[in-house]
Motif scaffolding. Structure first.
Motif, PDB file in Angstrom:
ATOM      1  N   VAL A  19       0.839  -1.209   0.000  1.00 39.69           N
ATOM      2  CA  VAL A  19       0.000   0.000   0.000  1.00 39.69           C
ATOM      3  C   VAL A  19       0.873   1.258   0.000  1.00 39.69           C
ATOM      4  N   ARG A  20       1.953   1.221   0.763  1.00 44.50           N
ATOM      5  CA  ARG A  20       2.890   2.350   0.791  1.00 44.50           C
ATOM      6  C   ARG A  20       3.397   2.665  -0.610  1.00 44.50           C
ATOM      7  N   ARG A  21       3.747   1.636  -1.344  1.00 41.65           N
ATOM      8  CA  ARG A  21       4.226   1.834  -2.714  1.00 41.65           C
ATOM      9  C   ARG A  21       3.111   2.324  -3.624  1.00 41.65           C
ATOM     10  N   LEU A  22       1.911   1.819  -3.450  1.00 39.67           N
ATOM     11  CA  LEU A  22       0.775   2.302  -4.235  1.00 39.67           C
ATOM     12  C   LEU A  22       0.523   3.782  -3.971  1.00 39.67           C
ATOM     13  N   HIS A  23       0.608   4.183  -2.707  1.00 35.39           N
ATOM     14  CA  HIS A  23       0.426   5.600  -2.375  1.00 35.39           C
ATOM     15  C   HIS A  23       1.457   6.467  -3.093  1.00 35.39           C
ATOM     16  N   ALA A  24       2.698   5.968  -3.185  1.00 36.66           N
ATOM     17  CA  ALA A  24       3.762   6.738  -3.838  1.00 36.66           C
ATOM     18  C   ALA A  24       3.564   6.799  -5.342  1.00 36.66           C
ATOM     19  N   LEU A  25       3.155   5.684  -5.935  1.00 36.99           N
ATOM     20  CA  LEU A  25       3.019   5.606  -7.392  1.00 36.99           C
ATOM     21  C   LEU A  25       1.713   6.199  -7.896  1.00 36.99           C
ATOM     22  N   MET A  26       0.647   5.952  -7.139  1.00 33.23           N
ATOM     23  CA  MET A  26      -0.699   6.296  -7.614  1.00 33.23           C
ATOM     24  C   MET A  26      -1.518   6.938  -6.500  1.00 33.23           C
ATOM     25  N   PRO A  27      -1.130   8.141  -6.077  1.00 30.77           N
ATOM     26  CA  PRO A  27      -1.841   8.776  -4.956  1.00 30.77           C
ATOM     27  C   PRO A  27      -3.303   9.079  -5.246  1.00 30.77           C
ATOM     28  N   GLN A  28      -3.675   9.001  -6.515  1.00 32.01           N
ATOM     29  CA  GLN A  28      -5.051   9.300  -6.899  1.00 32.01           C
ATOM     30  C   GLN A  28      -5.978   8.090  -6.755  1.00 32.01           C
ATOM     31  N   GLU A  29      -5.424   6.917  -6.481  1.00 35.31           N
ATOM     32  CA  GLU A  29      -6.240   5.708  -6.456  1.00 35.31           C
ATOM     33  C   GLU A  29      -6.930   5.490  -5.113  1.00 35.31           C
ATOM     34  N   ASN A  30      -8.137   4.958  -5.177  1.00 34.42           N
ATOM     35  CA  ASN A  30      -8.857   4.516  -3.989  1.00 34.42           C
ATOM     36  C   ASN A  30      -8.437   3.074  -3.685  1.00 34.42           C
ATOM     37  N   ILE A  31      -8.150   2.787  -2.420  1.00 33.42           N
ATOM     38  CA  ILE A  31      -7.641   1.468  -2.023  1.00 33.42           C
ATOM     39  C   ILE A  31      -8.482   0.922  -0.875  1.00 33.42           C
ATOM     40  N   ILE A  32      -8.820  -0.356  -0.973  1.00 31.11           N
ATOM     41  CA  ILE A  32      -9.485  -1.081   0.111  1.00 31.11           C
ATOM     42  C   ILE A  32      -8.505  -2.129   0.608  1.00 31.11           C
ATOM     43  N   TYR A  33      -8.086  -2.034   1.854  1.00 31.85           N
ATOM     44  CA  TYR A  33      -7.110  -2.972   2.414  1.00 31.85           C
ATOM     45  C   TYR A  33      -7.754  -3.866   3.452  1.00 31.85           C
ATOM     46  N   PHE A  34      -7.499  -5.183   3.332  1.00 27.84           N
ATOM     47  CA  PHE A  34      -7.926  -6.114   4.370  1.00 27.84           C
ATOM     48  C   PHE A  34      -6.716  -6.856   4.910  1.00 27.84           C
ATOM     49  N   GLY A  35      -6.527  -6.770   6.233  1.00 30.52           N
ATOM     50  CA  GLY A  35      -5.481  -7.520   6.913  1.00 30.52           C
ATOM     51  C   GLY A  35      -6.115  -8.567   7.823  1.00 30.52           C
ATOM     52  N   ASP A  36      -5.798  -9.830   7.568  1.00 30.62           N
ATOM     53  CA  ASP A  36      -6.415 -10.915   8.334  1.00 30.62           C
ATOM     54  C   ASP A  36      -5.651 -11.125   9.646  1.00 30.62           C
ATOM     55  N   THR A  37      -5.687 -10.105  10.488  1.00 26.55           N
ATOM     56  CA  THR A  37      -4.893 -10.084  11.712  1.00 26.55           C
ATOM     57  C   THR A  37      -5.313 -11.153  12.723  1.00 26.55           C
ATOM     58  N   GLY A  38      -6.530 -11.671  12.584  1.00 23.51           N
ATOM     59  CA  GLY A  38      -6.991 -12.704  13.502  1.00 23.51           C
ATOM     60  C   GLY A  38      -6.420 -14.070  13.193  1.00 23.51           C
ATOM     61  N   ARG A  39      -5.830 -14.237  11.982  1.00 24.31           N
ATOM     62  CA  ARG A  39      -5.326 -15.558  11.590  1.00 24.31           C
ATOM     63  C   ARG A  39      -3.868 -15.498  11.119  1.00 24.31           C
ATOM     64  N   VAL A  40      -3.196 -14.397  11.399  1.00 24.95           N
ATOM     65  CA  VAL A  40      -1.790 -14.260  11.033  1.00 24.95           C
ATOM     66  C   VAL A  40      -0.950 -15.180  11.919  1.00 24.95           C
ATOM     67  N   PRO A  41       0.097 -15.837  11.405  1.00 20.48           N
ATOM     68  CA  PRO A  41       0.569 -15.796  10.023  1.00 20.48           C
ATOM     69  C   PRO A  41      -0.037 -16.922   9.181  1.00 20.48           C
ATOM     70  N   TYR A  42      -0.080 -16.733   7.871  1.00 18.47           N
ATOM     71  CA  TYR A  42      -0.516 -17.784   6.957  1.00 18.47           C
ATOM     72  C   TYR A  42       0.626 -18.767   6.666  1.00 18.47           C
ATOM     73  N   GLY A  43       1.855 -18.305   6.796  1.00 20.98           N
ATOM     74  CA  GLY A  43       2.997 -19.066   6.314  1.00 20.98           C
ATOM     75  C   GLY A  43       3.292 -20.354   7.037  1.00 20.98           C
ATOM     76  N   THR A  44       2.648 -20.563   8.189  1.00 29.38           N
ATOM     77  CA  THR A  44       2.853 -21.809   8.926  1.00 29.38           C
ATOM     78  C   THR A  44       1.718 -22.803   8.678  1.00 29.38           C
TER      79      THR A  44
END
Length: 265
Positions: A19-44
């Motif tokens: 998202v940080r990079r999107l803000h830098a590249l495309m500050p005009q874009e609308n963004i919807i972010y979902f973080g699955d903080t209740g089930r982090v991490p997925y990698g295990t």
């Protein structure tokens, strides 16, 4: 002009680096972010659970009128990108391919390292893509399962003996192998760039997989106009998410994350 939003999801806070990079590249874009903080991490987790969670994350985001979804999670990108692309009628952008492309342009010696979660490394997704595109590359991979929980708890700074010790333990084999390019195969890992860079040395190029996914997204569709807005949703502890979000976004922001019952999707 396409006013539809860009959806972004991850298992937790790590996707905010995309998202940080999107803000830098495309500050005009609308963004919807979902973080699955209740089930982090997925990698295990196992492949079937990761796929189930990814489908739920996408189902939540598809409530909104989106023009694309960025999977800001290397674990999901490595395991479920093709499936999610088949099941959806908008572009689904992962992290593996754009990170590999960048690594191939940056390496001078052909010795490339990849670090990621256990599930990402176990999937072999990076090796499959890189060897398919350039069979001459020497690849070295390392699972780093403790990185995500340490990053999620803000243990990312130089001088922190815990993270510096873990970085040394995980990355010594890659340093000894003489890699000149290292793919940070998890969107949490850019928060460790300073510590990892200090250990690997100035001659090793670090590839930010989330930023590369954002770079690719910026070329895929007609841009919006004006000033974009970003909405944040999480599956647990929105206050904790708000407190750490600035660390990942590297900007002052009123996050105001909203709580979602992801099990409904």
């Amino acid at each position: 002009m396409d006013k539809r939003a860009i959806g972004v999801f991850d298992s937790g806070l790590g996707g905010l680096t995309a998202v940080r990079r999107l803000h830098a590249l495309m500050p005009q874009e609308n963004i919807i972010y979902f973080g699955d903080t209740g089930r982090v991490p997925y990698g295990t987790r196992g492949r079937d659970i990761i796929t189930k969670y990814a489908r739920q994350d996408v189902a939540f985001l598809r409530q909104f009128d989106l023009k694309s979804i960025i999977i800001a999670c290397n674990t999901v990108s490595a395991i479920a990108l093709d499936l999610l692309s088949e099941e959806n009628d908008i572009p689904i952008i992962g992290t593996v391919e754009p990170a590999c492309r960048r690594a191939m342009t940056m390496t001078q010696t052909g010795r490339v390292g990849v670090i990621g979660t256990a599930a990402t490394i176990r999937s072999g997704a990076y090796e499959k893509y890189l060897h398919k595109k350039d069979g001459t590359l020497d690849l070295f991979t390392q699972a780093c399962p403790l990185f995500v929980p340490l990053v999620e708890n803000g243990r990312v700074h130089r001088g922190d003996v815990v993270i510096e010790t873990i970085v040394k333990e995980y990355l010594t084999p890659l340093k000894d192998a003489g890699v000149d390019t290292l793919i940070l195969g998890c969107t949490h890992y850019p928060l460790l760039e300073e510590v990892i860079g200090d250990f690997m040395g100035p001659d090793v190029t670090l590839i930010d997989s989330g930023a590369e996914a954002a770079n690719l997204a910026s070329t895929q569709f007609d841009p919006n106009e004006g000033t974009g807005t970003t909405q944040y949703f999480v599956s647990d502890d929105p206050q904790g998410f708000d407190q750490l979000a600035e660390l990942f976004l590297q900007e002052k922001v009123d996050v105001g994350a909203e709580l979602v019952d992801i099990s409904r999707y």
